[in-house]
Design an enzyme around this catalytic site. Structure first.
Site, PDB file in Angstrom:
ATOM      1  N   HIS A   3      -3.454  -4.829   0.528  1.00  0.00           N
ATOM      2  CA  HIS A   3      -2.742  -5.392   1.684  1.00  0.00           C
ATOM      3  C   HIS A   3      -2.791  -6.920   1.631  1.00  0.00           C
ATOM      4  O   HIS A   3      -3.682  -7.531   2.228  1.00  0.00           O
ATOM      5  CB  HIS A   3      -3.391  -4.920   2.984  1.00  0.00           C
ATOM      6  CG  HIS A   3      -3.176  -3.473   3.267  1.00  0.00           C
ATOM      7  ND1 HIS A   3      -2.073  -3.004   3.945  1.00  0.00           N
ATOM      8  CD2 HIS A   3      -3.921  -2.385   2.963  1.00  0.00           C
ATOM      9  CE1 HIS A   3      -2.142  -1.690   4.050  1.00  0.00           C
ATOM     10  NE2 HIS A   3      -3.254  -1.286   3.459  1.00  0.00           N
ATOM     11  N   CYS A  29       0.838  -1.204   0.000  1.00  0.00           N
ATOM     12  CA  CYS A  29       0.000   0.000   0.000  1.00  0.00           C
ATOM     13  C   CYS A  29       0.874   1.255   0.000  1.00  0.00           C
ATOM     14  O   CYS A  29       1.347   1.649  -1.042  1.00  0.00           O
ATOM     15  CB  CYS A  29      -0.980  -0.040   1.176  1.00  0.00           C
ATOM     16  SG  CYS A  29      -2.351   1.078   0.917  1.00  0.00           S
ATOM     17  N   GLU A  58      -1.130  -8.933   3.204  1.00  0.00           N
ATOM     18  CA  GLU A  58      -0.859  -9.534   4.530  1.00  0.00           C
ATOM     19  C   GLU A  58      -2.119  -9.992   5.249  1.00  0.00           C
ATOM     20  O   GLU A  58      -2.051 -10.816   6.153  1.00  0.00           O
ATOM     21  CB  GLU A  58      -0.065  -8.561   5.410  1.00  0.00           C
ATOM     22  CG  GLU A  58      -0.787  -7.317   5.892  1.00  0.00           C
ATOM     23  CD  GLU A  58      -0.655  -6.126   4.950  1.00  0.00           C
ATOM     24  OE1 GLU A  58      -0.418  -6.320   3.734  1.00  0.00           O
ATOM     25  OE2 GLU A  58      -0.822  -4.982   5.434  1.00  0.00           O
TER      26      GLU A  58
HETATM   27  N1  GLN Z   1      -1.722   6.660   3.242  1.00  0.00           N
HETATM   28  C1  GLN Z   1      -1.880   5.957   1.998  1.00  0.00           C
HETATM   29  C2  GLN Z   1      -3.289   6.095   1.442  1.00  0.00           C
HETATM   30  O1  GLN Z   1      -4.211   6.404   2.179  1.00  0.00           O
HETATM   31  C3  GLN Z   1      -1.509   4.507   2.156  1.00  0.00           C
HETATM   32  C4  GLN Z   1      -2.497   3.761   3.009  1.00  0.00           C
HETATM   33  C5  GLN Z   1      -1.984   2.448   3.530  1.00  0.00           C
HETATM   34  O2  GLN Z   1      -0.782   2.203   3.513  1.00  0.00           O
HETATM   35  N2  GLN Z   1      -2.891   1.625   4.003  1.00  0.00           N
HETATM   36  O3  GLN Z   1      -3.508   5.876   0.286  1.00  0.00           O
END
Ligand code: GLN
Length: 565
Positions: free
Chosen positions: A520, A389, A522
């Protein structure tokens, strides 16, 4: 009393102190009952007034676990998923905030028919309604309800009262498991049960007696201690279960079964005994202990809490564990605080000691310049890099700045007036951010993604269509995609409508593993089914194996690399 349904309810409550593994205990109870052929549901109830975990600072709360349906929940839902391999949903997670919000909503709709709406009994009644709804959704034979916090806490009272009300109505269907802690003060060298006795008294004052006591401690509960506790709560000694520290969390169900917990539990709750099948799980728990080859994985943390980032990145850590163990290695995880690279770029050289680097999710500007330096160093020095992400967004910014020479490339999250927003606010987020509408408004949950043939991602997954879980407000800005691609970056996973870049990578011929995902992965790794991208990343890390492998201890390396804030 008339029975409402045919489910058994097991409440797991904490005594003495929190953070002793109540979530793992609840997940393990689910696992051992499931392994005996019962359909289980695991529910987490948190005491905070927040509607969900999504608005709580990660260093304060730990990881925000995201379900397929977009629920932003406590990390324990991740433990449940990893142990029982069932997908959690909104029904599996309740908070004080949700309970009050629903009661107030109903009151405004005149659903209480003109009655006074009271904390007692309307709040416990709503808690009971939610617990029953969780059972109904899961069609569970047994519903395990874990209460956050410890007995004796003010905010737990309505929740304990809900358990008491359920138990007094159907005593044969509702059970209490107290997970308590037995300290061994170093000066005495002797295990003490008095704090647990106090916790039992607290339960008694709520009209509840435990049906089981799980004795968390650094070593097994002694027979004397078990006898004392069994006397205090008038339980047969077989219902006082040892839960000592173990090599890995995956040992917990196996250890429970060493005390025959599954069988005793079924007998107590009145369900027929069934043959257990924990063979694969036990084999994994045993295999982990025998592994002696290690791979050094640096994880870029920014949410340091009491010298560790363990809670904040628990699913990342577990995903690394699953993939690494499966390949016959164990991970040596090194926390990287990138702010120190912002202060001194020379320190980046330390990264060469690592076999691979993970840059996990995160929010806000702090530390991002250092992260960009790390992503750039990993690209140039061919250190396997896996961005999750935020890690994909950082990869893209670093590529734009250093390969395309767009020096001011940035994310609008870190610099709202950047001339080159290679990472930009998603269109549907602009209004939400402007109106400070932050609760559960990100792009959340499961979305499909199509993979490009011949890419690292496609070969890892071995298929073309995937679905993964998301939690973000920003995305790769499509107006830069063509230039990024021309310079060599491959967008190997894209949303089916072609609009959203889900995976960015460098081809294998350019880098052993350099890949970032907007989602994600994970959240979907399981101990017996590691996530394919983690497996591909760890494979590349094992292939790199730093030349100094074995010549530097984890302690020394940690001292060099980690600045704990
Ligand atoms: N801050 C970034 C966004 O909102 C990445 C979010 C994250 O890593 N879950 O897009």
């Amino acid at each position: 009393m008339q029975k409402k349904d045919n489910c058994k309810y097991i409440f797991v409550v904490g005594g003495v102190m929190s953070s002793v593994g109540k979530g793992i205990a609840a997940a393990s109870i689910g696992k051992i009952l499931q392994s005996r052929g019962y359909r289980v549901a695991n529910l987490k109830a948190d005491m905070y007034v927040n509607i969900d975990a999504g608005t709580i600072r990660p260093a304060e709360h730990g990881e925000v676990f995201v379900g397929d349906d977009g629920v932003e929940a406590d990390q324990d839902l991740g433990n449940y998923e990893r142990f029982t391999n069932q997908t959690s949903t909104k029904e599996d997670y309740i908070t004080t905030g949700q309970i009050y919000a629903e009661v107030i909503r109903r009151e405004r709709n005149l659903e209480y028919g003109g009655e006074d709406v009271e904390v007692y009994p309307d709040i416990p009644k709503e808690i009971i309604r939610r617990i029953t709804a969780c059972h109904e959704k899961n069609k569970s034979d047994i519903t395990i309800i874990e209460y956050g916090g410890t007995v004796g806490e003010y905010q737990l009272l309505p929740f304990l009262e809900a358990a008491r009300m359920m138990k007094s109505k159907n005593p044969g269907d509702v059970f209490i498991v107290l997970t308590s802690y037995l300290p061994t003060p170093s000066l005495l060298g002797e295990q003490k049960s008095k704090p647990t006795q106090r916790a039992i008294n607290d339960l008694h004052s709520m009209g509840l007696n435990p049906d089981f006591v799980l004795c968390r401690a650094d070593h097994p509960a002694t027979p004397d201690i078990k006898r004392t506790i069994s006397n205090v709560c008038s339980l047969p000694i077989e219902r006082i279960i040892s839960a000592p520290d173990v090599y890995s969390i995956y040992d917990v169900p196996v250890n429970f079964e060493k005390e025959n917990f599954g069988e005793i539990l079924l007998k107590t709750i009145g369900l027929p005994p069934r043959q257990k099948d924990l063979a694969d799980w036990t084999a994994l728990a045993n295999k982990i202990k025998k592994i002696n080859k290690e791979v050094k994985i640096g994880i870029v943390g920014k949410y340091f809490n009491f010298k560790s980032c363990k809670d904040t990145y628990i699913s990342v850590i577990e995903s690394v564990n699953h993939a690494t163990w499966n390949l016959g290695y164990k991970p040596n995880i090194i926390w990287l605080d990138t702010e120190r690279y912002e202060a001194d770029k020379g320190k980046l050289k330390e990264l060469e000691e690592l076999d691979g680097i993970i840059l996990p999710g995160g929010f806000g500007k702090r530390g991002t310049e250092g992260m960009i330096l790390v992503a750039d160093y990993a690209r140039q020095h061919k250190i396997p890099y896996f961005g999750l992400c935020l890690g994909m967004q950082i990869l893209t910014i670093s590529f734009a700045r250093n390969v395309l020479n767009i020096k001011k490339a940035n994310s609008t999250e870190f610099d709202s007036s950047t001339p080159d927003p290679v990472i930009a606010t998603m269109a549907d987020q602009v209004e939400k951010i402007k109106n400070k509408n932050y609760g559960a408004t990100m792009r959340l949950g499961s979305y499909p993604c199509t993979l490009k043939n011949g890419t690292v991602a496609a070969s890892a997954y071995g298929k073309k269509e995937i679905t993964e879980r998301h939690r973000h407000r920003y995305e790769v800005n499509n107006s830069y995609v063509e230039r990024l691609e021309k310079a060599g970056l491959v967008f190997s996973g894209i949303s089916p409508n072609g609009e959203l870049m889900e995976i960015a990578e460098l081809p294998k011929r350019m880098h052993p593993f350099y890949l970032g995902t907007q989602f994600h992965p994970e959240f979907k790794s399981r101990p017996l089914a590691p996530h394919p991208l983690f497996t591909a990343f760890i494979k590349a890390s094992i292939s790199k194996k730093s030349p100094t492998q074995g010549s530097i201890s984890k302690k020394e390396l940690s001292k060099k690399l980690v600045k704990v804030v």
